[in-house]
Motif scaffolding. Structure first.
Motif, mmCIF file in Angstrom:
data_model
loop_
_atom_site.group_PDB
_atom_site.id
_atom_site.type_symbol
_atom_site.label_atom_id
_atom_site.label_comp_id
_atom_site.label_asym_id
_atom_site.label_seq_id
_atom_site.Cartn_x
_atom_site.Cartn_y
_atom_site.Cartn_z
ATOM 1 N N ALA A 131 -5.959 -6.523 5.311
ATOM 2 C CA ALA A 131 -4.811 -7.123 6.053
ATOM 3 C C ALA A 131 -3.943 -5.816 6.057
ATOM 4 O O ALA A 131 -3.661 -5.163 5.070
ATOM 5 N N ILE A 132 -3.143 -5.575 7.101
ATOM 6 C CA ILE A 132 -1.856 -4.642 7.326
ATOM 7 C C ILE A 132 -0.801 -5.454 7.786
ATOM 8 O O ILE A 132 -0.768 -6.238 8.572
ATOM 9 N N GLU A 133 0.208 -4.936 6.926
ATOM 10 C CA GLU A 133 1.714 -5.591 7.303
ATOM 11 C C GLU A 133 2.592 -4.457 6.884
ATOM 12 O O GLU A 133 2.728 -3.901 5.860
ATOM 13 N N ILE A 134 3.514 -4.090 7.896
ATOM 14 C CA ILE A 134 4.581 -3.228 7.979
ATOM 15 C C ILE A 134 5.680 -3.480 7.006
ATOM 16 O O ILE A 134 6.590 -2.684 6.460
ATOM 17 N N ASP A 135 6.188 -4.806 7.481
ATOM 18 C CA ASP A 135 7.436 -5.221 6.937
ATOM 19 C C ASP A 135 7.320 -5.729 5.459
ATOM 20 O O ASP A 135 6.525 -6.359 5.115
ATOM 21 N N ALA A 136 8.416 -5.272 4.746
ATOM 22 C CA ALA A 136 8.160 -5.308 3.215
ATOM 23 C C ALA A 136 8.227 -6.745 2.631
ATOM 24 O O ALA A 136 7.647 -7.253 1.836
ATOM 25 N N ASP A 137 9.365 -7.533 3.177
ATOM 26 C CA ASP A 137 9.216 -8.799 2.729
ATOM 27 C C ASP A 137 8.012 -9.692 3.092
ATOM 28 O O ASP A 137 7.284 -10.537 2.256
ATOM 29 N N ALA A 138 7.506 -9.491 4.370
ATOM 30 C CA ALA A 138 6.042 -10.148 4.812
ATOM 31 C C ALA A 138 5.042 -9.897 3.950
ATOM 32 O O ALA A 138 4.111 -10.728 3.437
ATOM 33 N N TYR A 139 4.987 -8.408 3.792
ATOM 34 C CA TYR A 139 3.950 -7.852 2.961
ATOM 35 C C TYR A 139 4.007 -8.633 1.567
ATOM 36 O O TYR A 139 3.091 -8.994 1.234
ATOM 37 N N GLU A 140 4.848 -8.686 0.689
ATOM 38 C CA GLU A 140 5.099 -9.415 -0.526
ATOM 39 C C GLU A 140 4.718 -10.774 -0.458
ATOM 40 O O GLU A 140 3.956 -11.307 -1.071
ATOM 41 N N GLN A 141 4.982 -11.647 0.687
ATOM 42 C CA GLN A 141 4.686 -12.891 0.860
ATOM 43 C C GLN A 141 3.210 -12.902 0.965
ATOM 44 O O GLN A 141 2.675 -13.822 0.450
ATOM 45 N N CYS A 142 2.894 -12.132 1.661
ATOM 46 C CA CYS A 142 1.380 -12.049 2.067
ATOM 47 C C CYS A 142 0.488 -11.836 0.808
ATOM 48 O O CYS A 142 -0.365 -12.532 0.553
ATOM 49 N N VAL A 143 0.733 -10.926 -0.109
ATOM 50 C CA VAL A 143 0.088 -10.701 -1.141
ATOM 51 C C VAL A 143 0.298 -11.945 -2.127
ATOM 52 O O VAL A 143 -0.710 -12.169 -2.668
#
Length: 219
Positions: A48-60
């Motif tokens: 998965a690729i996510e550029i937004d830092a908050d969304a990335y942390e939630q995704c992980v």
């Protein structure tokens, strides 16, 4: 970020009949599409690729908490950065892109980034997919119905052709709101179907229930 109907529809409708070994989720947000495909498929690699830092942390975090954490990985990167670094191709690429017009911008930039097409213009998305998709791979996307013709025309420039399309209506009397589309490098007759979500408020159709019931706790 809340999980929207668009993501649930796309994750449930996307075909896995070619038994993808590798899957890429572009603009993953909370990771919902990756998680749904991990539940549905036996793919060994789901990136998965996510550029937004908050969304990335939630995704992980969501990936780590899931039963499929060993197959899921999220990159904190833009699509451009990802293409520069990655040499492999994917059997299935899935994307629920931002597609709200300029007129609706809010004061909250992170929400805007998730919602607005200027964060990921369609042509940039399609060109990137054409580089990352394997020769027999499938690209699955959901867009506003009014953008369908434009999107198909752009995709054809990169030799990507629509094989399946699902038109989604909120209720029997409403206009078509969304187009779910699957593209590949193989040109064929396009299979077009329609889905109605509700007969009335919170009265879901049998087709919608059958498509999505594996992903709702109460359906």
């Amino acid at each position: 970020m809340k999980i929207g109907t668009d993501a649930v529809l796309l994750g449930a409708w996307t075909s896995i009949k070619n038994n993808p070994f590798s899957i890429l989720d572009i603009g993953a947000g909370t990771g919902i599409l990756s998680l749904m495909l991990a539940q549905r498929s036996s793919a060994e690699t789901i990136d998965a690729i996510e550029i937004d830092a908050d969304a990335y942390e939630q995704c992980v975090n969501n990936f780590e908490e899931s039963p499929w954490g060993d197959r899921l990985f999220c990159y904190h990167a833009s699509l451009e950065e990802f293409i520069e670094e990655m040499e492999e191709q994917y059997d299935l690429i899935i994307c629920n892109p931002p597609f709200y017009s300029e007129d609706y911008k809010t004061e909250k930039s992170s929400r805007d980034l998730a919602r607005f097409q200027d964060a990921m213009p369609f042509e940039h998305l399609i060109e990137s997919v054409s580089k990352l998709l394997s020769e027999e791979g499938v690209f699955s996307v959901i867009i506003p119905f009014k953008e369908e013709g434009t999107f198909i025309a752009l995709a054809s420039k990169y030799n990507l052709f629509p094989n399946r399309i699902l038109h989604v209506k909120g209720n029997p009397s409403s206009e078509i709101k969304r187009s779910l589309m699957e593209f590949s490098f193989l040109e064929s007759d396009t299979e077009i179907s329609e889905l109605i979500i509700e007969t009335e408020r919170h009265q879901y159709t049998e087709d919608y229930i059958n498509l999505t019931k594996d992903f709702y706790l109460k359906m």
